[in-house]
Design a protein around this motif. Structure first.
Motif, PDB file in Angstrom:
ATOM      1  N   TRP A  95       2.997   4.167  37.643  1.00 37.62           N
ATOM      2  CA  TRP A  95       2.759   5.141  36.906  1.00 37.62           C
ATOM      3  C   TRP A  95       1.141   4.896  36.515  1.00 37.62           C
ATOM      4  O   TRP A  95       0.611   5.710  35.529  1.00 37.62           O
ATOM      5  CB  TRP A  95       3.473   5.083  35.365  1.00 37.62           C
ATOM      6  CG  TRP A  95       4.794   5.991  35.543  1.00 37.62           C
ATOM      7  CD1 TRP A  95       5.313   6.832  36.893  1.00 37.62           C
ATOM      8  CD2 TRP A  95       5.859   5.913  34.692  1.00 37.62           C
ATOM      9  NE1 TRP A  95       6.708   7.216  36.270  1.00 37.62           N
ATOM     10  CE2 TRP A  95       6.887   6.731  35.156  1.00 37.62           C
ATOM     11  CE3 TRP A  95       5.950   5.375  33.485  1.00 37.62           C
ATOM     12  CZ2 TRP A  95       8.067   6.937  34.527  1.00 37.62           C
ATOM     13  CZ3 TRP A  95       7.046   5.529  32.594  1.00 37.62           C
ATOM     14  CH2 TRP A  95       8.234   6.462  33.383  1.00 37.62           C
ATOM     15  N   GLY A  96       0.719   3.860  37.064  1.00 31.08           N
ATOM     16  CA  GLY A  96      -0.828   3.688  36.664  1.00 31.08           C
ATOM     17  C   GLY A  96      -1.129   2.671  35.772  1.00 31.08           C
ATOM     18  O   GLY A  96      -2.290   2.634  35.206  1.00 31.08           O
ATOM     19  N   ILE A  97      -0.189   2.018  35.293  1.00 28.88           N
ATOM     20  CA  ILE A  97      -0.350   0.958  34.373  1.00 28.88           C
ATOM     21  C   ILE A  97      -0.064  -0.280  34.984  1.00 28.88           C
ATOM     22  O   ILE A  97       1.004  -0.753  35.025  1.00 28.88           O
ATOM     23  CB  ILE A  97       0.687   1.023  33.071  1.00 28.88           C
ATOM     24  CG1 ILE A  97       0.816   2.428  32.415  1.00 28.88           C
ATOM     25  CG2 ILE A  97       0.613   0.116  32.196  1.00 28.88           C
ATOM     26  CD1 ILE A  97       1.622   2.915  31.364  1.00 28.88           C
ATOM     27  N   PRO A  98      -1.154  -0.763  35.599  1.00 25.03           N
ATOM     28  CA  PRO A  98      -0.989  -1.898  36.675  1.00 25.03           C
ATOM     29  C   PRO A  98      -0.414  -3.296  36.157  1.00 25.03           C
ATOM     30  O   PRO A  98      -0.949  -3.433  34.881  1.00 25.03           O
ATOM     31  CB  PRO A  98      -2.388  -2.149  37.122  1.00 25.03           C
ATOM     32  CG  PRO A  98      -3.495  -1.032  36.526  1.00 25.03           C
ATOM     33  CD  PRO A  98      -2.668  -0.299  35.265  1.00 25.03           C
ATOM     34  N   TYR A  99      -0.090  -3.889  37.078  1.00 24.14           N
ATOM     35  CA  TYR A  99       0.238  -5.426  36.946  1.00 24.14           C
ATOM     36  C   TYR A  99      -1.151  -6.269  36.241  1.00 24.14           C
ATOM     37  O   TYR A  99      -1.946  -5.886  36.734  1.00 24.14           O
ATOM     38  CB  TYR A  99       0.789  -6.101  38.042  1.00 24.14           C
ATOM     39  CG  TYR A  99       2.160  -5.621  38.630  1.00 24.14           C
ATOM     40  CD1 TYR A  99       3.156  -6.469  38.119  1.00 24.14           C
ATOM     41  CD2 TYR A  99       2.560  -4.774  39.506  1.00 24.14           C
ATOM     42  CE1 TYR A  99       4.659  -6.027  38.373  1.00 24.14           C
ATOM     43  CE2 TYR A  99       3.519  -4.479  39.737  1.00 24.14           C
ATOM     44  CZ  TYR A  99       4.796  -4.952  39.446  1.00 24.14           C
ATOM     45  OH  TYR A  99       6.008  -4.803  39.827  1.00 24.14           O
ATOM     46  N   GLY A 100      -0.829  -6.974  35.380  1.00 25.30           N
ATOM     47  CA  GLY A 100      -1.846  -8.021  34.979  1.00 25.30           C
ATOM     48  C   GLY A 100      -2.716  -7.451  33.883  1.00 25.30           C
ATOM     49  O   GLY A 100      -3.555  -8.030  33.170  1.00 25.30           O
ATOM     50  N   THR A 101      -2.246  -6.085  33.234  1.00 24.73           N
ATOM     51  CA  THR A 101      -3.241  -5.455  32.118  1.00 24.73           C
ATOM     52  C   THR A 101      -2.142  -5.698  30.853  1.00 24.73           C
ATOM     53  O   THR A 101      -1.179  -5.999  31.160  1.00 24.73           O
ATOM     54  CB  THR A 101      -3.509  -3.946  32.373  1.00 24.73           C
ATOM     55  OG1 THR A 101      -2.090  -3.369  32.372  1.00 24.73           O
ATOM     56  CG2 THR A 101      -3.933  -3.833  33.663  1.00 24.73           C
TER      57      THR A 101
END
Length: 171
Positions: free
Chosen positions: A24-30
């Motif tokens: 959904w565009g909420i990337p890993y590591g954020t």
């Protein structure tokens, strides 16, 4: 999705949420990704630990607003008599207990959370919402919502009002 009410089911739910958020565009590591996954982990662990009824599963549902700013996590179990309480901040860190701080974490990470009884059967749904400023997509990749997945179980207006009034959210 439905998961077995076991530690393995809670782990699988957390992993599915992590993959879905990245898609959904909420990337890993954020920070938003990590916070939402931690909220999922705590709510599913509580469903397994405190909401477990032998032979019954728990359900995880993720919703995101079309702009991606708000993600709502819903975890439903089938135990009716045990209700979560909003925790108070501990007076001191003298107790070094490993358990009992999950909802405190949810309280600190989520914009808001609460629970309600299931309208369609025994049990309850614990929900939390996380609001964030959407991160820019990683270079070379486009992160858009897959409407085929998001449209699986959109809540109706009545259940939306009962669940905290988050109109317009989808899976």
């Amino acid at each position: 999705m439905r998961f077995t009410s076991t530690p393995r089911g809670a782990r699988l739910a957390r992993r599915l949420a992590a993959v879905r958020l990245d898609a959904w565009g909420i990337p890993y590591g954020t920070d938003p990704h990590d916070a939402i996954v931690l909220i999922v982990a705590e709510l599913t662990a509580n469903a397994v630990s405190h909401g477990h009824v032998p032979g019954r599963d728990f359900h995880l549902r993720l919703h995101a607003t079309p702009d991606g700013r708000t993600v709502r996590i819903e975890v439903t179990d089938t135990r009716t008599e045990r209700h979560p309480r909003h925790p108070a901040l501990p007076q001191s860190a003298a107790g070094v207990e490993e358990r009992g701080r999950g909802l405190l974490l949810v309280t600190q990470l989520a914009t808001r959370w609460d629970w309600h009884l299931r309208p369609d059967g025994p049990g309850k749904t614990v929900w939390a919402e996380y609001e964030h400023v959407r991160a820019a997509p990683r270079e070379g990749k486009c992160y858009d919502y897959d409407s085929g997945v998001r449209e699986q179980a959109a809540p109706d207006d009545e259940s939306d009002r009962r669940n905290g009034g988050t109109g317009g959210q989808v899976n």
